[in-house]
Design a protein around this motif. Structure first.
Motif, mmCIF file in Angstrom:
data_model
loop_
_atom_site.group_PDB
_atom_site.id
_atom_site.type_symbol
_atom_site.label_atom_id
_atom_site.label_comp_id
_atom_site.label_asym_id
_atom_site.label_seq_id
_atom_site.Cartn_x
_atom_site.Cartn_y
_atom_site.Cartn_z
ATOM 1 N N ALA A 90 -4.595 17.737 -32.383
ATOM 2 C CA ALA A 90 -4.109 18.421 -31.181
ATOM 3 C C ALA A 90 -5.141 18.371 -30.056
ATOM 4 C CB ALA A 90 -3.757 19.872 -31.506
ATOM 5 N N MET A 91 -6.396 18.164 -30.417
ATOM 6 C CA MET A 91 -7.464 18.091 -29.411
ATOM 7 C C MET A 91 -7.603 16.679 -28.839
ATOM 8 S SD MET A 91 -8.755 21.052 -28.918
ATOM 9 C CE MET A 91 -10.448 20.943 -28.309
ATOM 10 N N ASP A 92 -6.765 15.757 -29.261
ATOM 11 C CA ASP A 92 -6.841 14.374 -28.804
ATOM 12 C C ASP A 92 -8.247 13.808 -28.910
ATOM 13 O OD1 ASP A 92 -4.542 13.034 -28.103
ATOM 14 O OD2 ASP A 92 -4.277 14.313 -26.326
ATOM 15 N N VAL A 140 -9.752 25.721 -24.818
ATOM 16 C CA VAL A 140 -10.872 24.805 -24.595
ATOM 17 C C VAL A 140 -10.467 23.713 -23.600
ATOM 18 C CG1 VAL A 140 -12.490 23.195 -25.663
ATOM 19 C CG2 VAL A 140 -11.798 25.257 -26.892
ATOM 20 N N LEU A 141 -9.286 23.109 -23.830
ATOM 21 C CA LEU A 141 -8.860 22.023 -22.939
ATOM 22 C C LEU A 141 -8.081 22.535 -21.733
ATOM 23 C CD1 LEU A 141 -7.686 19.361 -25.555
ATOM 24 C CD2 LEU A 141 -9.961 19.676 -24.551
ATOM 25 N N GLY A 142 -7.676 23.809 -21.766
ATOM 26 C CA GLY A 142 -6.966 24.373 -20.624
ATOM 27 C C GLY A 142 -5.516 23.953 -20.506
ATOM 28 N N GLN A 143 -4.915 23.542 -21.620
ATOM 29 C CA GLN A 143 -3.484 23.219 -21.568
ATOM 30 C C GLN A 143 -2.660 24.497 -21.418
ATOM 31 O OE1 GLN A 143 -2.460 21.012 -25.115
ATOM 32 N NE2 GLN A 143 -3.845 19.333 -24.628
ATOM 33 N N SER A 144 -1.450 24.362 -20.880
ATOM 34 C CA SER A 144 -0.557 25.514 -20.812
ATOM 35 C C SER A 144 -0.029 25.791 -22.212
ATOM 36 C CB SER A 144 0.605 25.245 -19.869
ATOM 37 O OG SER A 144 1.484 24.320 -20.474
ATOM 38 N N LYS A 145 0.422 27.020 -22.408
ATOM 39 C CA LYS A 145 0.901 27.392 -23.726
ATOM 40 C C LYS A 145 2.117 26.546 -24.130
ATOM 41 C CE LYS A 145 1.928 31.159 -26.777
ATOM 42 N NZ LYS A 145 2.212 32.550 -27.012
ATOM 43 N N SER A 146 3.001 26.291 -23.169
ATOM 44 C CA SER A 146 4.213 25.536 -23.523
ATOM 45 C C SER A 146 3.864 24.082 -23.868
ATOM 46 C CB SER A 146 5.241 25.612 -22.395
ATOM 47 O OG SER A 146 4.675 25.133 -21.201
ATOM 48 N N ASP A 166 -2.899 3.713 -38.080
ATOM 49 C CA ASP A 166 -2.055 2.622 -37.573
ATOM 50 C C ASP A 166 -1.549 2.850 -36.164
ATOM 51 O OD1 ASP A 166 -2.337 1.313 -39.913
ATOM 52 O OD2 ASP A 166 -0.408 1.929 -40.778
ATOM 53 N N THR A 167 -1.327 4.121 -35.816
ATOM 54 C CA THR A 167 -0.622 4.400 -34.567
ATOM 55 C C THR A 167 -1.528 4.874 -33.439
ATOM 56 O OG1 THR A 167 -0.160 6.636 -35.339
ATOM 57 C CG2 THR A 167 1.564 4.974 -35.705
ATOM 58 N N THR A 168 -2.802 5.129 -33.729
ATOM 59 C CA THR A 168 -3.685 5.573 -32.652
ATOM 60 C C THR A 168 -4.915 4.675 -32.614
ATOM 61 O OG1 THR A 168 -5.046 7.041 -33.999
ATOM 62 C CG2 THR A 168 -3.025 7.967 -33.067
ATOM 63 N N ASN A 169 -5.702 4.907 -31.570
ATOM 64 C CA ASN A 169 -6.925 4.134 -31.435
ATOM 65 C C ASN A 169 -8.143 4.991 -31.737
ATOM 66 O OD1 ASN A 169 -8.332 1.787 -30.815
ATOM 67 N ND2 ASN A 169 -8.742 2.494 -28.729
ATOM 68 N N VAL A 170 -7.917 6.114 -32.476
ATOM 69 C CA VAL A 170 -9.027 7.040 -32.706
ATOM 70 C C VAL A 170 -10.084 6.401 -33.618
ATOM 71 C CG1 VAL A 170 -7.823 8.213 -34.603
ATOM 72 C CG2 VAL A 170 -9.600 9.425 -33.342
ATOM 73 N N THR A 171 -11.327 6.580 -33.229
ATOM 74 C CA THR A 171 -12.451 6.098 -34.029
ATOM 75 C C THR A 171 -12.630 7.039 -35.213
ATOM 76 O OG1 THR A 171 -13.500 5.378 -31.987
ATOM 77 C CG2 THR A 171 -14.904 5.529 -33.940
ATOM 78 N N LEU A 193 -19.409 16.616 -24.729
ATOM 79 C CA LEU A 193 -19.241 15.530 -25.702
ATOM 80 C C LEU A 193 -18.509 16.017 -26.950
ATOM 81 C CD1 LEU A 193 -22.694 13.709 -25.558
ATOM 82 C CD2 LEU A 193 -20.536 13.008 -24.520
ATOM 83 N N ARG A 194 -18.819 17.243 -27.346
ATOM 84 C CA ARG A 194 -18.264 17.740 -28.608
ATOM 85 C C ARG A 194 -16.740 17.839 -28.562
ATOM 86 N NH1 ARG A 194 -19.676 23.136 -29.230
ATOM 87 N NH2 ARG A 194 -21.877 22.680 -29.408
ATOM 88 N N THR A 195 -16.179 18.116 -27.367
ATOM 89 C CA THR A 195 -14.718 18.220 -27.288
ATOM 90 C C THR A 195 -14.036 16.890 -27.597
ATOM 91 O OG1 THR A 195 -14.810 17.833 -24.926
ATOM 92 C CG2 THR A 195 -14.663 20.128 -25.631
#
Ligand SMILES: Nc1ncnc2c1ncn2[C@@H]1O[C@H](COP(=O)(O)OP(=O)(O)OP(=O)(O)O)[C@@H](O)[C@H]1O
Ligand SMILES: [Mg+2]
Lengths: 233, 264
Positions: free
Chosen positions: B172-174, B125-131, B204-209, B95-97
């Motif tokens: 960056a963590m979305d 943490v999210l396992g994204q590639s470096k690029s 304005d541009t995202t739906n983040v709570t 949940l914390r992520t």
């Protein structure tokens, strides 16, 4: 300590020429003293510092992450080792583990003894990392491993490098204690050479100068490392 | 009772939350919920517990009573056979992520570059590639107006720039939920506007709570859907910003607002 008396009285004796300083003799014994320095004094200091630096960090982290009772045991053990003279520790291992190479005993005792000092330095370094840094790692869900490796240890090290370097130099200056377990470190070699000819001045002076010649660059090196670890630029 | 009550599953729900520091009860019987995409501003006098609420959501403080749900799942404790049982570390991390936080004091990692600060968690943490993480970081730096600072160290940036990096790092963590605790309070007055404008754009541009604590009342009025007035660990009054700021019902809110607006 009696054997050192001639140094202080500067009493020319035996076959002595009467000169206080004999260059020929000094040049003759220099290679042997330098060899003892490299093969024992320097080796024990380098290996001992490496062990102490790593083990000290492990101790500091364990005290921080272990559950309280276990952390207390580690802490008590570290205090016990720190509060006991290094000479006693050398002798205990020397007589307790007769099969062990005395040089190896030197590595272990100097490494562990100084690890307990360095762990205190690391502990202070870790405590100096602001709470906000830990909170940021948590807000980013960073793992404990990454938190220590990428955030806490690098920041803790920054403030500890000078003290760690000073302990390395202090270990260096403690190496003559190795004579109690019959390791031919530099000072005892110098003393033996002096005893053979009753010319202590050259032998002991050379040993002292080698100590100085090694400590001074080390201090400079620590200084540079400290600067490299600074953040900006 | 301690199950999510709202039918459309709120993103955050506090149920009978109690928070004590030693013998000092800071929050008591606190119930409220935040819907997906909703932006809620918490206002109230110093010591009323606003920071504590945000820190509880970020799990930086231990919850001493009640339950907090994120996306309908218990964040710290669940009720089992009539008892409060702590959730596993794994459940909590999961949940914390989804939650990000920007701090008043930025809390950037001084030993890393700006870029490293931003890509650390997406990669590890999210396992994204470096690029992938790096490309995203550059676009976020552009978004916060610092496209050429990727390789700088945080200490060489001004406070306002550091806070913009901290916003980029959190984004960056979305995150589904973004917690903002007085993010402009440590800044020089002339750069406050820049940081608030970036946050307006994010709103304005995202739906983040968003759960926001701020003393910037015009910002609160612009971005929030709802304002909650706290005092003594309780909600005194809540409503749309137009209502709360122009026509507050409670005397306590009126006093607080007139004090804040007079200082501003
Ligand atoms: N770590 C702590 N230990 C003890 N008491 C704390 C701690 N953190 C907060 N408190 C207390 O909890 C109460 C609420 O604090 P909190 O920081 O949530 O208030 P706030 O509404 O954010 O205030 P401000 O507007 O000043 O930031 C205060 O009485 C504070 O003293
Ligand atoms: Mg606060």
């Amino acid at each position: 300590m009696n054997t050192l008396t001639p140094l202080f009285t500067a009493q020319p004796s035996g076959e002595a020429t009467g000169n206080i300083w004999d260059w020929d003799f000094a040049l003759e014994i220099f290679p042997e003293i330098l060899t003892a320095f490299i093969q024992v004094t320097l080796l024990v200091t380098v290996v001992g510092t490496a062990i102490a630096a790593i083990l000290g960090l492990v101790i500091a982290i364990l005290i921080r992450v272990l559950p309280t009772p276990l952390a207390l045991i580690v802490r008590w053990a570290a205090n016990f080792i720190r509060m006991t003279p290094i000479v006693v520790q050398l002798l205990v291992l020397y007589y307790g583990f007769t099969w062990m190479d005395p040089l190896l005993i030197g590595f272990i005792v100097f490494g562990i003894h100084y690890a307990t000092y360095m762990s205190e330095v690391y502990r202070a370094g870790i405590e100096s990392v602001p709470k906000g840094q830990w909170e940021a790692t948590k807000a980013l869900s960073m793992s404990a491993g990454r938190t220590w490796r990428r955030v806490v240890i690098p920041q803790a090290l920054r403030s500890t490098i000078p003290s760690l370097g000073n302990y390395a130099i202090s270990m260096f200056k403690d190496t003559p204690f190795l004579f109690v377990i019959s390791v031919a470190e530099m000072v005892s070699v110098a003393q033996d050479l002096g005893a053979q000819t009753f010319r202590y001045t050259e032998a002991i002076t050379i040993a002292g100068l080698i100590f100085l010649a090694a400590s001074y660059p080390t201090a400079l090196l620590i200084n540079r490392l400290e600067k490299r670890l600074a953040y900006a630029n | 009772m301690p199950t999510p009550t709202d039918p459309e599953t709120p993103v955050i729900e506090f149920v009978d939350v109690e928070k004590r520091f030693g013998s000092n009860t800071v929050l008591k019987d606190l119930n409220f919920s935040v819907r997906r995409g909703e932006r809620v501003t918490l206002i109230g006098p110093s010591g009323s517990g606003k920071t504590t609420i945000l820190r509880l959501v970020m799990t930086l403080e231990e919850l001493t009573g009640g339950y907090i749900f994120v996306d309908g799942e218990p964040l710290t404790h669940r009720e089992k056979d009539g008892k409060r049982v702590a959730v596993s570390a794994k459940e909590q991390k999961h949940l914390r992520t989804r939650i990000g936080m920007v701090f008043q004091q930025f809390n950037l990692f001084p030993n890393m570059t700006v870029l490293e600060n931003i890509i650390e968690a997406p990669i590890h943490v999210l396992g994204q590639s470096k690029s992938e993480a790096t490309a995203k970081a550059h676009s976020l730096l552009e978004q916060v107006g610092l496209p050429d600072k990727a390789n700088e160290h945080p200490m060489s940036l001004s406070g306002g720039q550091q806070q913009r990096v901290a916003i980029a790092r959190a984004l960056a963590m979305d995150p589904e939920i973004l917690l903002l605790d007085e993010v402009t309070s440590a800044l020089d007055p002339e750069v406050v506007g820049d940081v608030l404008n970036i946050l307006r754009t994010v709103a304005d541009t995202t739906n983040v709570t968003m759960l926001i604590v701020t003393h910037e009342m015009s910002f609160a009025r612009d971005v929030s859907h709802k304002v909650m007035m706290f005092d003594g660990g309780r909600v005194v009054e809540e409503g749309a910003p137009e209502k709360i700021f122009s026509d507050p019902t409670h005397e306590r809110t009126k006093q607080f607002l007139s004090a804040v607006l007079r200082d501003a």
